[in-house]
Scaffold this motif. Structure first.
Motif, PDB file in Angstrom:
ATOM      1  N   TRP A   1      19.097 -26.223   8.206  1.00 17.42           N
ATOM      2  CA  TRP A   1      19.906 -27.309   8.788  1.00 17.42           C
ATOM      3  C   TRP A   1      19.069 -27.997   9.865  1.00 17.42           C
ATOM      4  CZ3 TRP A   1      23.828 -26.977  13.194  1.00 17.42           C
ATOM      5  CH2 TRP A   1      24.713 -28.064  13.160  1.00 17.42           C
ATOM      6  N   ARG A   2      19.624 -29.052  10.459  1.00 20.07           N
ATOM      7  CA  ARG A   2      18.887 -29.782  11.503  1.00 20.07           C
ATOM      8  C   ARG A   2      18.604 -28.898  12.712  1.00 20.07           C
ATOM      9  NH1 ARG A   2      24.254 -33.299  12.727  1.00 20.07           N
ATOM     10  NH2 ARG A   2      25.252 -31.851  14.198  1.00 20.07           N
ATOM     11  N   SER A   3      19.494 -27.900  12.990  1.00 21.69           N
ATOM     12  CA  SER A   3      19.238 -26.891  14.020  1.00 21.69           C
ATOM     13  C   SER A   3      19.195 -25.547  13.307  1.00 21.69           C
ATOM     14  CB  SER A   3      20.340 -26.898  15.090  1.00 21.69           C
ATOM     15  OG  SER A   3      20.309 -28.110  15.814  1.00 21.69           O
ATOM     16  N   PRO A   4      18.010 -25.011  13.032  1.00 19.81           N
ATOM     17  CA  PRO A   4      17.898 -23.880  12.105  1.00 19.81           C
ATOM     18  C   PRO A   4      18.346 -22.537  12.649  1.00 19.81           C
ATOM     19  CG  PRO A   4      15.748 -24.494  12.953  1.00 19.81           C
ATOM     20  CD  PRO A   4      16.700 -25.526  13.445  1.00 19.81           C
ATOM     21  N   GLY A   5      18.573 -22.420  13.949  1.00 17.88           N
ATOM     22  CA  GLY A   5      18.959 -21.132  14.507  1.00 17.88           C
ATOM     23  C   GLY A   5      17.795 -20.428  15.156  1.00 17.88           C
ATOM     24  N   ALA A   6      17.759 -19.101  15.008  1.00 23.34           N
ATOM     25  CA  ALA A   6      16.734 -18.306  15.688  1.00 23.34           C
ATOM     26  C   ALA A   6      15.353 -18.507  15.087  1.00 23.34           C
ATOM     27  CB  ALA A   6      17.117 -16.826  15.645  1.00 23.34           C
ATOM     28  N   ALA A   7      15.260 -18.975  13.842  1.00 25.07           N
ATOM     29  CA  ALA A   7      13.961 -19.195  13.197  1.00 25.07           C
ATOM     30  C   ALA A   7      14.111 -20.302  12.175  1.00 25.07           C
ATOM     31  CB  ALA A   7      13.469 -17.905  12.540  1.00 25.07           C
ATOM     32  N   GLY A   8      12.970 -20.877  11.783  1.00 29.47           N
ATOM     33  CA  GLY A   8      13.002 -21.901  10.759  1.00 29.47           C
ATOM     34  C   GLY A   8      12.725 -23.289  11.287  1.00 29.47           C
ATOM     35  N   LEU A   9      12.587 -24.238  10.352  1.00 25.26           N
ATOM     36  CA  LEU A   9      12.352 -25.644  10.680  1.00 25.26           C
ATOM     37  C   LEU A   9      13.230 -26.506   9.782  1.00 25.26           C
ATOM     38  CD1 LEU A   9       8.449 -25.697  10.920  1.00 25.26           C
ATOM     39  CD2 LEU A   9      10.064 -25.927  12.842  1.00 25.26           C
TER      40      LEU A   9
ATOM     41  N   SER B   1      12.508 -16.834   1.658  1.00 24.79           N
ATOM     42  CA  SER B   1      13.154 -15.732   0.956  1.00 24.79           C
ATOM     43  C   SER B   1      12.727 -14.475   1.703  1.00 24.79           C
ATOM     44  CB  SER B   1      12.729 -15.698  -0.515  1.00 24.79           C
ATOM     45  OG  SER B   1      13.327 -14.608  -1.183  1.00 24.79           O
ATOM     46  N   ALA B   2      11.973 -13.576   1.058  1.00 23.73           N
ATOM     47  CA  ALA B   2      11.374 -12.470   1.811  1.00 23.73           C
ATOM     48  C   ALA B   2      10.268 -12.998   2.710  1.00 23.73           C
ATOM     49  CB  ALA B   2      10.837 -11.410   0.847  1.00 23.73           C
ATOM     50  N   ILE B   3       9.668 -14.112   2.309  1.00 22.85           N
ATOM     51  CA  ILE B   3       8.656 -14.793   3.112  1.00 22.85           C
ATOM     52  C   ILE B   3       9.066 -16.256   3.246  1.00 22.85           C
ATOM     53  CG2 ILE B   3       6.787 -13.247   2.415  1.00 22.85           C
ATOM     54  CD1 ILE B   3       5.914 -15.447   0.441  1.00 22.85           C
ATOM     55  N   CYS B   4       8.474 -16.952   4.198  1.00 23.10           N
ATOM     56  CA  CYS B   4       8.725 -18.379   4.379  1.00 23.10           C
ATOM     57  C   CYS B   4       7.495 -19.158   3.925  1.00 23.10           C
ATOM     58  CB  CYS B   4       9.036 -18.698   5.841  1.00 23.10           C
ATOM     59  SG  CYS B   4      10.660 -18.113   6.370  1.00 23.10           S
ATOM     60  N   VAL B   5       7.733 -20.210   3.153  1.00 22.16           N
ATOM     61  CA  VAL B   5       6.639 -20.999   2.601  1.00 22.16           C
ATOM     62  C   VAL B   5       6.848 -22.465   2.962  1.00 22.16           C
ATOM     63  CG1 VAL B   5       5.396 -21.660   0.519  1.00 22.16           C
ATOM     64  CG2 VAL B   5       6.457 -19.392   0.680  1.00 22.16           C
ATOM     65  N   PRO B   6       5.911 -23.080   3.700  1.00 22.25           N
ATOM     66  CA  PRO B   6       6.020 -24.521   3.972  1.00 22.25           C
ATOM     67  C   PRO B   6       5.605 -25.330   2.750  1.00 22.25           C
ATOM     68  CG  PRO B   6       4.067 -23.631   5.025  1.00 22.25           C
ATOM     69  CD  PRO B   6       4.764 -22.461   4.398  1.00 22.25           C
TER      70      PRO B   6
ATOM     71  N   LYS C   1       8.391 -29.794  -8.537  1.00 23.97           N
ATOM     72  CA  LYS C   1       8.877 -28.450  -8.819  1.00 23.97           C
ATOM     73  C   LYS C   1       7.810 -27.395  -8.595  1.00 23.97           C
ATOM     74  CE  LYS C   1      12.051 -29.921 -12.514  1.00 23.97           C
ATOM     75  NZ  LYS C   1      12.458 -29.687 -13.928  1.00 23.97           N
ATOM     76  N   ASP C   2       8.283 -26.188  -8.216  1.00 18.25           N
ATOM     77  CA  ASP C   2       7.490 -24.970  -8.282  1.00 18.25           C
ATOM     78  C   ASP C   2       8.452 -23.811  -8.486  1.00 18.25           C
ATOM     79  OD1 ASP C   2       8.529 -24.250  -5.748  1.00 18.25           O
ATOM     80  OD2 ASP C   2       6.891 -25.293  -4.737  1.00 18.25           O
ATOM     81  N   ASP C   3       7.986 -22.577  -8.345  1.00 14.39           N
ATOM     82  CA  ASP C   3       8.839 -21.421  -8.631  1.00 14.39           C
ATOM     83  C   ASP C   3       9.988 -21.277  -7.644  1.00 14.39           C
ATOM     84  OD1 ASP C   3       7.244 -20.816 -10.765  1.00 14.39           O
ATOM     85  OD2 ASP C   3       6.011 -19.349  -9.661  1.00 14.39           O
ATOM     86  N   ALA C   4       9.851 -21.813  -6.424  1.00 15.32           N
ATOM     87  CA  ALA C   4      10.861 -21.598  -5.386  1.00 15.32           C
ATOM     88  C   ALA C   4      11.850 -22.749  -5.265  1.00 15.32           C
ATOM     89  CB  ALA C   4      10.185 -21.361  -4.030  1.00 15.32           C
ATOM     90  N   VAL C   5      11.374 -23.970  -5.446  1.00 19.41           N
ATOM     91  CA  VAL C   5      12.222 -25.113  -5.106  1.00 19.41           C
ATOM     92  C   VAL C   5      11.859 -26.310  -5.968  1.00 19.41           C
ATOM     93  CG1 VAL C   5      10.661 -25.894  -3.285  1.00 19.41           C
ATOM     94  CG2 VAL C   5      13.078 -26.486  -3.157  1.00 19.41           C
ATOM     95  N   SER C   6      12.845 -27.186  -6.175  1.00 21.48           N
ATOM     96  CA  SER C   6      12.643 -28.472  -6.848  1.00 21.48           C
ATOM     97  C   SER C   6      13.290 -29.545  -5.985  1.00 21.48           C
ATOM     98  CB  SER C   6      13.281 -28.471  -8.241  1.00 21.48           C
ATOM     99  OG  SER C   6      12.726 -27.453  -9.049  1.00 21.48           O
ATOM    100  N   VAL C   7      12.608 -30.672  -5.783  1.00 26.59           N
ATOM    101  CA  VAL C   7      13.143 -31.736  -4.935  1.00 26.59           C
ATOM    102  C   VAL C   7      12.936 -33.076  -5.628  1.00 26.59           C
ATOM    103  CG1 VAL C   7      12.709 -30.459  -2.808  1.00 26.59           C
ATOM    104  CG2 VAL C   7      11.007 -32.078  -3.639  1.00 26.59           C
ATOM    105  N   ARG C   8      13.805 -34.012  -5.292  1.00 27.82           N
ATOM    106  CA  ARG C   8      13.625 -35.395  -5.739  1.00 27.82           C
ATOM    107  C   ARG C   8      14.410 -36.307  -4.799  1.00 27.82           C
ATOM    108  NH1 ARG C   8      17.575 -37.243 -10.688  1.00 27.82           N
ATOM    109  NH2 ARG C   8      19.464 -36.141 -10.016  1.00 27.82           N
ATOM    110  N   LEU C   9      14.015 -37.566  -4.765  1.00 25.09           N
ATOM    111  CA  LEU C   9      14.687 -38.607  -3.992  1.00 25.09           C
ATOM    112  C   LEU C   9      15.446 -39.489  -4.966  1.00 25.09           C
ATOM    113  CD1 LEU C   9      14.975 -39.847  -1.118  1.00 25.09           C
ATOM    114  CD2 LEU C   9      13.037 -41.323  -1.705  1.00 25.09           C
ATOM    115  N   MET C  10      16.718 -39.771  -4.696  1.00 27.40           N
ATOM    116  CA  MET C  10      17.521 -40.561  -5.626  1.00 27.40           C
ATOM    117  C   MET C  10      18.350 -41.585  -4.871  1.00 27.40           C
ATOM    118  SD  MET C  10      20.349 -37.706  -6.669  1.00 27.40           S
ATOM    119  CE  MET C  10      21.322 -36.837  -5.432  1.00 27.40           C
TER     120      MET C  10
END
Length: 709
Positions: free
Chosen positions: A81-89, A159-164, A44-53
């Protein structure tokens, strides 16, 4: 004495405590309960939470384990998504540390539920917000052995910025039974959102035109369209803009025009480029690979050319007239025979009245069918000629009416006109006969509609593609065409009066024709068995037998109230069986061993390989289809051609509703069966054969299809 009582009370309290503790321990350790989740720790952090189940508590003995990557994002954040569009990964998981004998992972496939389109700073991106679970299929190296996962996840959130982000996810699934756990439903929820084929999604790619600079998709939908969107993927990393949508008035089809977001590099064209399209509309998602040649990626759908209303009316009249001669009317042949010979030696005025009432019953039924069709079309429901035979409740009502008609033929009861109607007629002794004539006309219409006749298919296709007024006009013209023989006898009553006067021979004939109607009821029970299971259909048949037995007892000393209650009980039991059976899962339609199951999307690939495809759309309730099969398709010469290695014979069974078949028929302007079409290198768009097949029509179509273009 008080001490004894106090001792007993203390003993009672102690026993209660012991019993409570025993039950608590039993509930905790001895009674099966919902399994706990098997998942990694939340990262977890302020932007996202992830887990594998995992969706199971153990690996079991299978080869694949259902996993899920759960991502929860703070408000305003999204991932891709797997094809993010004009920007993104897109998300990326490195499983390298698990691809060992100790890890027991052979490979893992990350799957993507249907995404949504987002616009930010003028850029079109595709992905997910708030909460998503990406299903994962993990394949084991050694089934039955524990699975130990140690994965590295790269995730880009914006969001307003992108964070890897980078996370390490660890999870071990022990050996043991693969029992579904608490997270299984959540994984399944998002797995159900994976784009599927036309059957799963209810969306059909009718055609796709690739002009090199844009792609135009024609999509049909089983349900009412809401806000259709499409995402295009290619092997050149081209970003496509949002489509221009043109939704049809009935909201069951849409044209989507898609262009690249930026001008293509000089010399680059979309023509011939392999593409994957994902069409999204609400909860429906279709995925399809376009691997056929450019310009038209599927055989083009032959849209019926608009015809003048006058020509359509003429076709409807001819189709209705020919309908009297089609195999579909065999079940009512006994009613037609009786309607003519029963007037032997009678008065011309009575003959005229009788056939006018039969004609009125036919016209009335066609107008009722027109009204039902208009209503269904208004609510966006599937339309078709004879599709009422796909409904078990309709078949049940028809079986009941046939049973009553047969009982009437056997003299067990008479059909009476309503009292208010009978009072307005001049011949009191003839009231029951006129009621029977009207009912015969209405009944003949219902039993004559499971199959199409020459000209009829074209007229019905015109009507169902038009507005309410045209539907009413065409159906009225169909009814007029069908009643022409009845009107001819009404105009020249001597045609019927030349037969001998009714006598004992007439009683014998009525009994014989009654058995013909009973055989028709048995045929419909056989059709019903394909819709509600044979066991339930047999019970419906026994209920009809009970009705006949009770009607035969009406003239005995048995209580008439008991007879009426018995008739109602048998009818309700039959209806209950039909409704219960119709709610049970449908068994896939069985086809003849020599035929392949219908697969519309395989036609183009087969034609591209130089093969000829023969498509036969049939149903158990279509007697004309059965006649085509018995007398034409089973001929040795035709059979040898159809099942030759260079010809692929496909059969589509329309006994039960099937949206794939409905859409396929509508692409060719048809709404009923029989339907036969031939595809091949010479005619990739296909040619539709006449309703009544002939060896010559089949040979000519196969020869034309096999020629090189």
């Amino acid at each position: 004495m008080n001490k004894v009582k106090r001792y007993d009370l203390e003993k009672l309290r102690l026993m209660k405590h012991i019993r409570f503790l025993f039950l608590l321990s039993l509930a905790t350790f001895g009674v099966p309960h919902q399994a706990f989740a098997l998942a990694s720790d939340w990262q977890k952090d302020d932007a996202v939470s992830v887990r594998l189940m995992a969706g199971v508590d153990g690996v079991g003995q299978g080869t694949t384990i259902p996993l899920g990557l759960e991502i929860e994002m703070a408000p305003g954040w999204h991932t891709y998504w797997r094809s993010p569009g004009a920007a993104g990964l897109p998300p990326h998981i490195d499983w390298q540390n698990s691809l060992t004998d100790e890890g027991n992972l052979q490979e893992a496939t990350l799957l993507y539920p249907a995404p949504k389109r987002y616009t930010a700073y003028g850029l079109e991106t595709v992905g997910y917000r708030d909460h998503v679970v990406l299903p994962i299929d993990a394949k084991l190296r050694t089934p039955g052995h524990p699975l130990t996962l140690n994965a590295s996840l790269d995730l880009l959130v914006c969001s307003a910025i992108c964070v890897p982000k980078n996370y390490t996810l660890a999870l071990t699934i022990p050996a043991g039974n693969a029992t579904e756990n608490a997270e299984a439903a959540l994984i399944k929820q998002f797995r159900d959102q994976l784009p599927g084929d036309a059957i799963q999604s209810g969306l059909l790619l009718k055609s796709a035109i690739n002009d090199g600079q844009s792609l135009t998709l024609n999509i049909e939908s089983r349900d009412t369209l809401q806000a259709p969107d499409v995402f295009i993927e290619d092997d050149k990393n081209i970003s496509f803009a949002a489509p221009i949508s043109r939704i049809a008035v009935d909201k069951h089809s849409v044209k989507l025009q898609v262009k690249p977001a930026d001008t293509l590099p000089e010399g680059m064209t979309l023509a011939g480029m392999p593409l994957t399209i994902t069409v999204i509309d609400g909860d429906h998602a279709l995925e399809q690979h376009l691997i056929t040649p450019p310009i038209t990626v599927e055989p083009p759908s032959p849209t019926p050319q608009p015809m003048p209303l006058g020509i359509a009316i003429l076709f409807a009249i001819l189709g209705g007239l020919i309908l009297n001669l089609m195999p579909c009317v065999l079940p009512v042949l006994s009613l037609k025979i009786l309607g003519v010979v029963s007037h032997g030696g009678g008065e011309t005025r009575i003959v005229r009245h009788s056939f006018f009432f039969t004609a009125a019953g036919i016209l009335f039924s066609f107008l009722i069918l027109a009204g039902i069709t208009i209503l269904l079309k208004t609510f966006g429901m599937a339309l078709g000629w004879g599709v009422q035979f796909q409904q078990p409740v309709f078949l049940g009502c028809l079986i009941l009416v046939l049973t009553l008609f047969a009982a009437n033929m056997w003299g067990l009861f008479e059909i009476q006109l309503p009292r208010w109607f009978a009072d307005n007629l001049s011949e009191a002794s003839y009231h029951p006969k006129l009621a029977g004539d009207f009912a015969t006309g209405a009944f003949a219409t219902l039993l004559a509609t499971p199959c199409t006749a020459p000209f009829l298919g074209t007229a019905v296709g015109f009507a169902l593609a038009a507005g309410p007024l045209d539907i009413l006009i065409i159906f009225a013209a169909l009814g007029f065409g069908m009643v022409l023989p009845y009107l001819a006898i009404a105009a020249f009553p001597r045609i019927a009066t030349i037969f001998p006067k009714p006598g004992k021979w007439m009683v014998w004939l009525r009994h014989v024709l009654g058995y013909a109607l009973a055989l028709t009821a048995l045929w419909l029970i056989w059709v019903l068995s394909a819709q509600i299971t044979p066991r339930f259909a047999i019970l419906v048949g026994l209920s009809m037998l009970g009705i006949v037995i009770l009607l035969s007892l009406r003239k005995t000393t048995i209580s008439q109230r008991l007879v009426r209650f018995g008739l109602l009980d048998f009818a309700l039991v039959a209806l209950g069986l039909i409704i219960s059976g119709s709610l049970m899962p449908k068994v896939p339609a069985s086809i003849d061993a020599l035929w392949l199951p219908f697969d519309e999307h395989a036609i183009a690939a087969d034609v591209e390989e130089g093969k000829v495809v023969f498509v036969d759309v049939t149903a158990d309730w279509c007697l004309t289809c059965k006649a085509n099969k018995k007398f034409i398709l089973s001929q040795d010469e035709i059979s040898q051609r159809l099942f030759h290695s260079s010809v692929i014979a496909m059969q589509a069974d329309w006994t039960n509703p099937d949206p794939r078949i409905s859409m396929f028929l509508q692409k060719y302007g048809r709404y009923g069966i029989p339907f036969n079409a031939v595809f091949g290198p010479g005619i990739p768009q296909g040619v539709v054969l006449p309703e009544l097949l002939t060896p010559k029509s089949i040979d000519e179509a196969l020869d034309r299809a096999s020629r090189a273009p």
